[in-house]
Structures are given as structure tokens and as C-alpha cells.
Design an enzyme around this catalytic site. Sequence first.
Site, PDB file in Angstrom:
ATOM      1  N   ALA A  66       8.715   4.475   0.243  1.00 50.82           N
ATOM      2  CA  ALA A  66       9.833   5.090  -0.307  1.00 50.82           C
ATOM      3  C   ALA A  66      10.843   4.014  -0.954  1.00 50.82           C
ATOM      4  O   ALA A  66      10.848   3.003  -0.295  1.00 50.82           O
ATOM      5  CB  ALA A  66      10.503   6.227   0.582  1.00 50.82           C
ATOM      6  N   GLY A 105       5.604   5.497   2.922  1.00 50.24           N
ATOM      7  CA  GLY A 105       5.509   6.587   1.939  1.00 50.24           C
ATOM      8  C   GLY A 105       4.012   6.312   1.230  1.00 50.24           C
ATOM      9  O   GLY A 105       3.521   7.363   0.524  1.00 50.24           O
ATOM     10  N   GLU A 108       1.261   7.105   3.029  1.00 53.82           N
ATOM     11  CA  GLU A 108       1.202   8.610   3.261  1.00 53.82           C
ATOM     12  C   GLU A 108       0.738   9.201   1.947  1.00 53.82           C
ATOM     13  O   GLU A 108       0.159  10.336   2.110  1.00 53.82           O
ATOM     14  CB  GLU A 108       2.883   9.037   3.431  1.00 53.82           C
ATOM     15  CG  GLU A 108       3.122   8.625   5.018  1.00 53.82           C
ATOM     16  CD  GLU A 108       4.554   9.099   5.252  1.00 53.82           C
ATOM     17  OE1 GLU A 108       5.560   8.602   4.557  1.00 53.82           O
ATOM     18  OE2 GLU A 108       4.795   9.747   6.053  1.00 53.82           O
ATOM     19  N   GLU A 128       8.061   2.318   9.074  1.00 49.50           N
ATOM     20  CA  GLU A 128       9.219   2.832   8.883  1.00 49.50           C
ATOM     21  C   GLU A 128       9.943   2.453  10.159  1.00 49.50           C
ATOM     22  O   GLU A 128      11.417   2.317   9.936  1.00 49.50           O
ATOM     23  CB  GLU A 128       9.287   4.294   8.772  1.00 49.50           C
ATOM     24  CG  GLU A 128       8.927   5.058   7.463  1.00 49.50           C
ATOM     25  CD  GLU A 128       7.234   4.814   7.171  1.00 49.50           C
ATOM     26  OE1 GLU A 128       6.394   4.317   7.805  1.00 49.50           O
ATOM     27  OE2 GLU A 128       6.680   5.569   6.248  1.00 49.50           O
TER      28      GLU A 128
END
Length: 695
Positions: A66, A105, A108, A128
Site C-alpha cells: 500500500a 498489499g 495481497e 506490515e
Amino acid sequence: MTKINDVMTLENEGDIAVLSLNSPPVNALSAPVREGIFEGVKAAIADTSVKAIVLICEGRTFIAGADITEFGKKPVGPSLFEAQDMIENSSKPVIAAIHGTALGGGLEVALTCHYRVAVPSAKCGLPEVNLGLLPGAGGTQRLPRIVGPEAALQMMVTGAHVPAPVCLKTGLVDSLAEEGALRAGAVAFAQKVLSDGLPLKKVRDSNEKVEAARGKPEIFSDFRKSIARKTRGFLAPEYNIQCIEAAVNLPFDEGVAVERKLFGELVTGEQSAAQRHVFFAERQVWKIPGIDKDIPLIPINKVGIIGAGTMGGGISMNFANAGIPVVIVERDQAPLDRGLGVIRKNYENTAAKGRISADDVETRTGLISGSTDMNALADCDLIIEAVFENMDVKQDIFRKLDEICKEGAILATNTSALDINEIASVVKRPEAVIGLHFFSPANVMRLLEVVRADKTSDTVIATSMALAKRIKKIAALVGVCPGFVGNRILAQRQREAQKLILEGAMPWDVDKVLFDFGLPMGPFAMSDLAGLDLGWQADKSNSSTIREVLCEMDRRGQKTSAGFYDYDENRKSTPSPVVAKIIEEFSEKHQIKRREVSQEEIFERCVYPMINEGVKILEEGKAIRASDIDIVWINGYGWPVYRGGPMHYGEKVIGLDKVLAKMKEFEKTLGPDFKPAALLEDMVAQGKSFAQMGY
Ligand code: 3H9
């Protein structure tokens, strides 16, 4: 080629659509990237000539996560979930093509693809946890479904970047492509998916591994025990574990709901804000305003160290570890041999623990030679003096270095206390002189204070910073002042800790407050570990401080099984009734009336003056930015990462206005030790942050 948006293009290779993402520096999942994925996959699905889709990235890496800078801001464009759903629910197989790092992310997103192809040098991870977070885009539910809960626990709680060949074994990656030929490899894999009629594999539907772990709570309890010490105080590791438990015990969608809730708590919490601050601080600290980042550096091919003591030996190991030859110079053969022996022993101990090989021991010790002749330093590119703290001795050494060392060599001192300008004043090339303040044990501690003296040249500074990176340190550039940045701030805390025990607290009361705050140990436990007799002179000792009294009684710390604490044979400490009595008598003798000291007061007295001193350091230009001070305290003194460093904590958690008010209150009752920094007063008056003030 079709342009989907500013960061995404779509190109068909036969019946394979290649979606190519280009959003430097690391293809983080910013709003345009999410939009590019969403719209790109949608367009490829809509194109009837397309049978399969490859998602690949340009630049140095696959999607690295992210966009951290977007946290806390209002989301715009398609959410990450919408982009992921578009991929996962695609009627055509989507293949992630991974190079560099697929992180957070990014992984992911890849986990919602039906297949993953990577080059051997690629790495995958869900780091994370290092930002005080957990994977919040389904990663906590999908990863255990592929690699199993045990491997997922390891990956998510350590944040490790796992090499692609290992991922191939665990099933996280389906196929390896040839290095440098990822696109062709991924397209070929897509064609194989089509020709072999492979299914649209959705990780969310694969329950075998999580079901196998159901009813085995010991997987989690054992894991919790194994990490307890290392993760003390951190929230995120436990939250990651709870998500994997949910993956094991709940259906996918319910697991995702648990993940959502816990992610929400972390991302809005203090710890993650602090850890994200540290992430950026670690990258900022290398940037030196006013020095061109492309400035030519001095090649460092050989290093000389003066002094074979604990410090000199530890420093030498850093260079040998990086493959740089070192010559250590000592006055006499015996201490030189002893020093070289200690280095060998250190390496052998590391090898015994399996951290390096027996060959490494030989290679590294082979890179370190010794001499009793200073002329051995003549061909060194960098010389670091690491003898005891005495100005005359150091100046004498620098005079000799000026004679012996080649032109262009860097002349560094490892002093932690002396004025480097004074040291530089005795050489004809003061621009070559710099402080390289390593922290003990120098081969272990990550911090290096690079101390710029008045005349140090930009080239010498830039070379020192680059060298720090090469030897895997984190370096902060600081200015000359007593104690530089780290010890100068420490002195504030030490002074108050000593005062507090005379006013009514006990050493273990003070230590407990700081330990509970997250520091590895409090000031008194630290003194016991270092040895109370460090710098103590028996002949001059006259019971003028508690420390002197203890040393006179031969309570010199852990090494004598007695210091501020008593120690058993396993070095386990207990509060000492003897010391309690000594302290009480000392207070009485000096007419200090003892009183109840609250935990709150201990904390405020120890920590607020540290923050205030940090502001003074900024005001005097001895550190470049507030976050550099945080880096110093996190890496040199064990300030807990989840509290972001003293400056972050002062500004973002306590509030600078409150720090100022408390300093003023203490100044009134306790005197000038608490005088607030002028800059602190200014900032509070103007309502400005460090960033707004240019710090
Ligand atoms: C996440 O994904 C949450 C999701 O689970 C849930 C969402 C709902 N964002 O490190 P470098 C910048 S959390 C924004 O020097 P390297 C960095 O600041 C994220 N910026 O390069 C630097 O800027 P500057 C999980 C980022 O080659 C520049 O990129 N992912 C981000 O040594 C170069 O970085 C992570 O935790 C980001 N995500 O290392 C991975 N990442 O040049 C974090 C980097 O202005 N990133 N920047 O100083 C890394 O570990 C390393 O950057 C990486 C490259 C290994 C990728």
C-alpha cells in the site's frame, strides 16, 4: 498498446493481455495504481480476443505494498478490495509476474491472481508488522491457505522477505521464470494454463492447510511463547497471530472481517503511526542537505584502526564483515595479540551459533592484520583512532597520522566525549578529520554517529555516510557538542535518575518505569551491566555519590554479582536491601528529605528533559532533523520503535505544549536543569511542528 491511465498500459500478445504497471519508485498501491489495476483487468476481461491476463510491473520491483503516505487520508478511486475482486472474480486466468519484491498489499494483489510466476531473485513478504500493522487486504486469510499457518506465522510476524525459490517450494509461487525474461516467462506460463486447461485457482477456496491446523491451539500458544521476549510491548505481532487463528478457525469471509477490524485498530493507533514515522526516518537520515548526492566519493579499499581494545576490535570486525581489509595498530605486541585473539574468539562464537560458517571465520580474520608500527597505516584510505579518551594522546596520534597517512585519506576519531575540532586543529588537513562514533559492542550495535567538525569536507562526510551503509550501519550526521546527540540526551536522563533516588525513589522504581515504557532496561540496570567502576578512580573516590559508595564496597555491577542490584549465579537481579539502606542514609546525610515519588513523576523527570535537550540540539544545528534524533535513540539506546523516538513521542504523543508546560513547572520547583529550549517556546507559541519549522 492501450493506455489505461497514467500508470497502466495494456498490450495484447496473441490472446494474452499484458497489463504493465509503472509507478516509481516502488509501484506502491496509490489511487492511480488501484485504478489502473481495476480498469486494466476490466478492459482485458471485456476484450473478447483475450484469453488470459498477465500483471507485470516496470522499474525495480513488483508492487511493494500500500502507499504508506496515503494512510490517514480520505481514500479516492477504487479501493484495493475492488481491484482485488476484479482480479479474483475474472473469468479469465490472471497471472502475477513478480520481480524485485512483492510486499504487503503487493503480495495481497498477487494472492488474488490465479497464478504467480517470479524470477529467482524476486522476494515475497507481508512485512506490515514492521509498520505496526497487519496485512489488511485479505493477506492474513490467503497466505495461511497456501503456505500453512506455521509458515504464515513466521512470515507475518517477522516480516521476512522470502526468496522466490523458497516460495516455489511452499506453493506461494507457481513457477520460476528465467532471470531477466519475466515477461516472456509469464506469457508462456499463461499459455500453458490455457493449453492445459488449468483451473481458475482462487486461494480463498483452498482450505486444506487451514483445516488441518484446526483443533491444534498449541501451534499458536507455542509460537506466542517463542516470540514473547522479542516482541514485548508491540501490538502488531499479536494482532497478526489472531488473524491467522481466525483463518484457521473461521470461514474465509468471517476471517476477513476479523482482519478488517484488527487492521482498523492498528492503522489508527499510536504504534503504527510511530513505526511508519520510523520507516520514513530511516530513509531521511541518509539525506544531507547541501551535499550533492552524486558527489564523488573517496574509494575505501583499506582501513586502519588504532587501538586493539574492545572498541577497536569491534570496529575492525565491521569492515572485515564487509570484505574490507583492516590493519590494527597497537603500541605493544601483547595487547595487539590479545585484541586479535578476542576478534577470532568472537567470530568462532558466532560460527558456533551457526550464524556464519567456519570458512567465514577464516576469511574475516584473514582480512584483519596487526602491527605495532604506525607506518602500517600509510596505504589506508580511512584511519579510525579508537584509543582511550585523552585529548593529549589523541592529538599526538593525529599529528603522527598527518605525517604518515597518504593524501586524501580520511582521519577519523571514535571519541564519544572530546571536541573533534580540537583534535582537528593539530593537523594540516582538518578537512579530512571526522568523528565516527560507534556504539558498544561496535560489531553489533547498528548506530553510527557521523560527527562533522567545523572544517570537515563534504566529500569526507558523504564517503563516511556511504561507508556506513556498506558496513550495514544506520548513520546519523551530527555536529560537535558534548556527548554529540545520543549521549547528550542520555545525560539528561541519567542526571534525573540519580536525583530521583536521593529524593525518594529506589533504583528499581526508576528502572521499572522505563522498562515498562519499552526500553530494554533502566539506567541502574544499565550501569550494573556496564560496570559501575567505568571511569571510577579508587584513589580519588570519597563517597561523594551513591556510585562511589557502591564501588568502594566492591559492588561494581554484574561482574561482582552486586551493584545497584544483587545478582544470583544466573545473573538474575533482585532489589538490594543493602543498597536501599545506603541510599536512605545518603539522603539523610545530605539533608535531602525523602518523599513518595510517583511513577508519573519518574517518567516526566526522566523523559521530558530528553525531549527538551533534543530541541536544543536542533536549535544549535547539531542534528539535521528531529527524526534523525529518533533514529539515534532507537538504534543506539533501545528506545522502543513503537514509540517512534523521543522527538516523535514528544510531539505526537505527549504534545510539545505539554512538554513545555511541565518543563516550566519543574524549572520553578527543581531549578535550571529544566530550563526550556528557546526553540520549544517558539514552536509552542507559533503552534508549529518540527516539520513546519524545517526540522
Ligand atoms: C500495506 O501494504 C498494507 C496493506 O496490507 C493493507 C492495505 C489495506 N509507500 O526503501 P527504499 C518509498 S503496508 C510509499 O529507499 P529500496 C520510500 O520512502 C506496506 N512509499 O528503496 C523511498 O522514498 P524516498 C507494506 C514507499 O530499493 C522510496 O520509496 N509494504 C513505500 O531500498 C524507495 O524506497 C512495505 O512495508 C510504500 N509502501 O527498498 C514495504 N515503500 O526515495 C516497504 C517505499 O523519497 N518498502 N517507499 O526516500 C520497502 O520495504 C522498501 O522500500 C523496498 C525497496 C524493499 C520495497
